[in-house]
Design a protein around this motif. Structure first.
Motif, PDB file in Angstrom:
ATOM      1  N   ALA A  13       0.620  -1.047  -0.028  1.00 31.49           N
ATOM      2  CA  ALA A  13       0.088  -0.155  -0.175  1.00 31.49           C
ATOM      3  C   ALA A  13       0.848   1.230   0.043  1.00 31.49           C
ATOM      4  CB  ALA A  13      -1.072   0.118   1.152  1.00 31.49           C
ATOM      5  N   MET A  14       0.525   2.409  -0.615  1.00 32.99           N
ATOM      6  CA  MET A  14       1.258   3.493  -0.697  1.00 32.99           C
ATOM      7  C   MET A  14       0.446   4.678   0.082  1.00 32.99           C
ATOM      8  SD  MET A  14       4.071   3.041  -2.434  1.00 32.99           S
ATOM      9  CE  MET A  14       4.546   4.773  -2.972  1.00 32.99           C
ATOM     10  N   VAL A  15       1.386   5.273   0.690  1.00 34.29           N
ATOM     11  CA  VAL A  15       0.816   6.391   1.556  1.00 34.29           C
ATOM     12  C   VAL A  15       1.311   7.718   0.794  1.00 34.29           C
ATOM     13  CG1 VAL A  15       0.970   7.826   3.650  1.00 34.29           C
ATOM     14  CG2 VAL A  15       0.963   5.256   3.637  1.00 34.29           C
ATOM     15  N   MET A  16       0.526   8.601   0.610  1.00 33.07           N
ATOM     16  CA  MET A  16       0.712   9.855  -0.218  1.00 33.07           C
ATOM     17  C   MET A  16       0.103  10.832  -0.128  1.00 33.07           C
ATOM     18  SD  MET A  16       0.233   8.523  -4.415  1.00 33.07           S
ATOM     19  CE  MET A  16       1.487   7.234  -4.015  1.00 33.07           C
ATOM     20  N   LEU A  49      -5.388  -0.580 -10.355  1.00 32.86           N
ATOM     21  CA  LEU A  49      -5.605   0.354  -9.499  1.00 32.86           C
ATOM     22  C   LEU A  49      -4.970   0.009  -8.185  1.00 32.86           C
ATOM     23  CD1 LEU A  49      -9.104   1.717  -9.729  1.00 32.86           C
ATOM     24  CD2 LEU A  49      -6.945   2.871 -10.830  1.00 32.86           C
ATOM     25  N   GLN A  50      -4.190   0.924  -7.620  1.00 32.44           N
ATOM     26  CA  GLN A  50      -3.206   0.586  -6.440  1.00 32.44           C
ATOM     27  C   GLN A  50      -3.854   0.859  -5.074  1.00 32.44           C
ATOM     28  OE1 GLN A  50       0.663   2.310  -6.931  1.00 32.44           O
ATOM     29  NE2 GLN A  50       1.471   1.060  -5.548  1.00 32.44           N
ATOM     30  N   ASP A  51      -3.509   0.146  -4.215  1.00 35.54           N
ATOM     31  CA  ASP A  51      -3.797   0.545  -2.872  1.00 35.54           C
ATOM     32  C   ASP A  51      -3.195   1.782  -2.218  1.00 35.54           C
ATOM     33  OD1 ASP A  51      -5.052   0.452  -0.520  1.00 35.54           O
ATOM     34  OD2 ASP A  51      -4.110  -1.424   0.170  1.00 35.54           O
ATOM     35  N   ILE A  52      -3.756   2.914  -2.373  1.00 36.75           N
ATOM     36  CA  ILE A  52      -3.351   4.120  -1.768  1.00 36.75           C
ATOM     37  C   ILE A  52      -3.982   4.713  -0.713  1.00 36.75           C
ATOM     38  CG2 ILE A  52      -2.778   6.569  -2.766  1.00 36.75           C
ATOM     39  CD1 ILE A  52      -2.555   5.239  -5.561  1.00 36.75           C
ATOM     40  N   ILE A  53      -3.252   5.085   0.268  1.00 38.17           N
ATOM     41  CA  ILE A  53      -3.764   5.551   1.450  1.00 38.17           C
ATOM     42  C   ILE A  53      -3.620   7.106   1.425  1.00 38.17           C
ATOM     43  CG2 ILE A  53      -3.824   5.742   3.887  1.00 38.17           C
ATOM     44  CD1 ILE A  53      -2.536   2.878   3.799  1.00 38.17           C
ATOM     45  N   GLY A  92       4.400   1.581   1.666  1.00 40.11           N
ATOM     46  CA  GLY A  92       5.464   2.337   1.087  1.00 40.11           C
ATOM     47  C   GLY A  92       5.274   4.090   0.928  1.00 40.11           C
ATOM     48  N   MET A  93       6.260   4.463   1.159  1.00 37.41           N
ATOM     49  CA  MET A  93       6.324   6.097   1.380  1.00 37.41           C
ATOM     50  C   MET A  93       7.508   6.626   0.563  1.00 37.41           C
ATOM     51  SD  MET A  93       5.149   7.002   5.057  1.00 37.41           S
ATOM     52  CE  MET A  93       6.665   5.987   6.059  1.00 37.41           C
ATOM     53  N   LEU A  94       7.637   7.837   0.097  1.00 35.10           N
ATOM     54  CA  LEU A  94       8.511   8.667  -0.686  1.00 35.10           C
ATOM     55  C   LEU A  94       9.066   9.495   0.578  1.00 35.10           C
ATOM     56  CD1 LEU A  94       7.539   8.673  -4.375  1.00 35.10           C
ATOM     57  CD2 LEU A  94       8.657   6.947  -3.161  1.00 35.10           C
ATOM     58  N   GLY A  95      10.197   9.231   0.986  1.00 35.32           N
ATOM     59  CA  GLY A  95      10.820  10.416   2.001  1.00 35.32           C
ATOM     60  C   GLY A  95      11.733  11.754   1.780  1.00 35.32           C
ATOM     61  N   ASP A  96      11.653  11.816   0.362  1.00 34.60           N
ATOM     62  CA  ASP A  96      12.516  12.773  -0.009  1.00 34.60           C
ATOM     63  C   ASP A  96      11.785  14.438  -0.320  1.00 34.60           C
ATOM     64  OD1 ASP A  96      11.355  11.864  -2.273  1.00 34.60           O
ATOM     65  OD2 ASP A  96      12.807  12.291  -3.670  1.00 34.60           O
ATOM     66  N   LEU A 136      10.102  14.807   8.224  1.00 34.21           N
ATOM     67  CA  LEU A 136      10.051  14.131   9.334  1.00 34.21           C
ATOM     68  C   LEU A 136       8.579  13.175   9.400  1.00 34.21           C
ATOM     69  CD1 LEU A 136      11.401  16.781  12.091  1.00 34.21           C
ATOM     70  CD2 LEU A 136      12.755  14.539  11.263  1.00 34.21           C
ATOM     71  N   GLY A 137       7.720  13.717   8.828  1.00 38.20           N
ATOM     72  CA  GLY A 137       6.437  13.117   8.605  1.00 38.20           C
ATOM     73  C   GLY A 137       6.484  11.402   8.584  1.00 38.20           C
ATOM     74  N   PRO A 138       7.319  10.964   7.598  1.00 31.78           N
ATOM     75  CA  PRO A 138       7.291   9.546   7.477  1.00 31.78           C
ATOM     76  C   PRO A 138       7.900   8.940   8.619  1.00 31.78           C
ATOM     77  CG  PRO A 138       7.891  10.736   5.403  1.00 31.78           C
ATOM     78  CD  PRO A 138       7.631  11.688   6.489  1.00 31.78           C
ATOM     79  N   TRP A 139       8.837   9.454   9.105  1.00 31.42           N
ATOM     80  CA  TRP A 139       9.676   8.723  10.479  1.00 31.42           C
ATOM     81  C   TRP A 139       8.788   8.780  11.899  1.00 31.42           C
ATOM     82  CZ3 TRP A 139      13.358   6.149   8.054  1.00 31.42           C
ATOM     83  CH2 TRP A 139      13.952   6.693   6.896  1.00 31.42           C
ATOM     84  N   ARG A 140       8.269   9.949  11.814  1.00 29.06           N
ATOM     85  CA  ARG A 140       7.270   9.917  12.990  1.00 29.06           C
ATOM     86  C   ARG A 140       6.255   8.973  12.836  1.00 29.06           C
ATOM     87  NH1 ARG A 140       6.544  16.636  13.373  1.00 29.06           N
ATOM     88  NH2 ARG A 140       8.549  17.007  14.327  1.00 29.06           N
TER      89      ARG A 140
END
Length: 315
Positions: free
Chosen positions: A154-157, A177-181, A203-207, A229-233
């Motif tokens: 699942a992708m978080v964006m 269609l992808q599982d997107i949150i 999955g997340m993109l952290g850049d 910092l959001g993804p790491w929090r």
């Protein structure tokens, strides 16, 4: 997935990437998909030369960003052919998504490094975070998924990006269609927690971050750059491990897919959570720099990546 190199000068450092105008549309995507699937990958790639030449000649902000990036990572000013190669590499990975989304994995030479990390997670039914970047292709995860029965991603964006991604997927393959949150909703964290408890890879993109997001300045290729910092929090709050995923395009039909551990928040206490987060961001930036030096033309942030940290220093 429908992102394009920047076409305007930046407004704010953090949010510039999110305000860029789109130069693609669904009709064009459907036409490209038809050409690519009916006439084959070699025929479809002919158009990429025109796309790369267009951005090289008629997108000055993107060209400046490419020149700045390549100067940093190569240690010298790039030649025009290297600027062209940078845009061509970006276009090639976008084009290959047509085939990856349609599960034409037979067209590619996919080499997986560190795949045992994912195998172990799937075998244990353990949900973990996959941290990627706008480098190479995250879509090659689909190929890894075919080799790992039971693997779910699942992708978080951000919500606008989620909408654009689903529109693009619908144009390429309505069945894919992808599982997107989407982020920013009341139940976003709850949905992420549910996917992790189901054993999914999230999955997340952290850049990249939006302008108002909390960020940490980290040394990146010789100068501080802001990393969100959001993804790491989120990973720390949910007490989950984080694995780096980078899918580098190596030219032709070859991709190298790398997995490696970045951080494990499963045993982190409230007292040392912040320190572990900061160390994880620093490790993430260092590994991105490592892979950027290996494959410098795979970096797809076509804006001034260091501007936000410079503005913070000025203030």
């Amino acid at each position: 997935m429908s992102e394009t190199p920047a076409a305007k000068a930046p407004r704010t450092a953090g949010a510039e990437w999110a305000t860029r105008p789109e130069r693609s549309n669904q009709a064009t995507l459907r036409l490209m998909t038809w050409i690519s699937l009916r006439l084959g990958r070699p025929a479809g790639r002919v158009v990429l030369w025109l796309i790369a030449a267009y951005f090289l000649l008629f997108a000055p902000p993107a060209r400046r960003a490419s020149r700045d990036w390549l100067t940093r990572v190569l240690g010298r000013p790039p030649a025009w052919r290297e600027l062209f190669r940078h845009f061509f590499t970006f276009a090639a990975t976008i084009h290959d998504r047509v085939y990856l989304i349609n599960e034409r994995f037979d067209l590619f030479d996919l080499r997986v490094h560190g795949g045992e990390l994912i195998q172990d997670c799937v075998a244990r039914g353990e949900g973990v975070f996959l941290m990627g970047a706008h480098m190479g292709s995250f879509e090659v995860m689909r190929a890894v998924g075919r080799q790992q029965p039971g693997m779910r991603v699942a992708m978080v964006m951000y919500e606008d990006n989620a909408r654009k991604i689903n529109e693009t997927l619908a144009a390429i393959n309505p069945a894919a269609l992808q599982d997107i949150i989407p982020l920013g909703r009341i139940d976003s964290m709850l949905k992420v927690k549910e996917r992790l408890e189901d054993g999914s890879l999230v999955g997340m993109l952290g850049d990249r971050s939006l302008g108002q997001d909390a960020a940490q300045p980290v040394e990146f290729l010789g100068q501080p750059a802001n990393f969100p910092l959001g993804p790491w929090r989120m990973a720390a709050m949910l007490k989950r491990p984080v694995i780096l995923m980078v899918g580098l395009y190596r030219g032709g039909n070859r991709y190298d897919i790398h997995f490696e551990p970045l951080a494990d928040f499963s045993g982190v206490s409230r007292e040392n959570r912040g320190q572990v987060q900061r160390e994880a961001v620093e490790r993430y930036a260092a590994r991105l720099a490592h892979y950027a030096r290996q494959a410098p033309f795979n970096w797809f942030n076509f804006f001034d990546f260091w501007q936000g940290a410079r503005q913070r220093d000025v203030r």
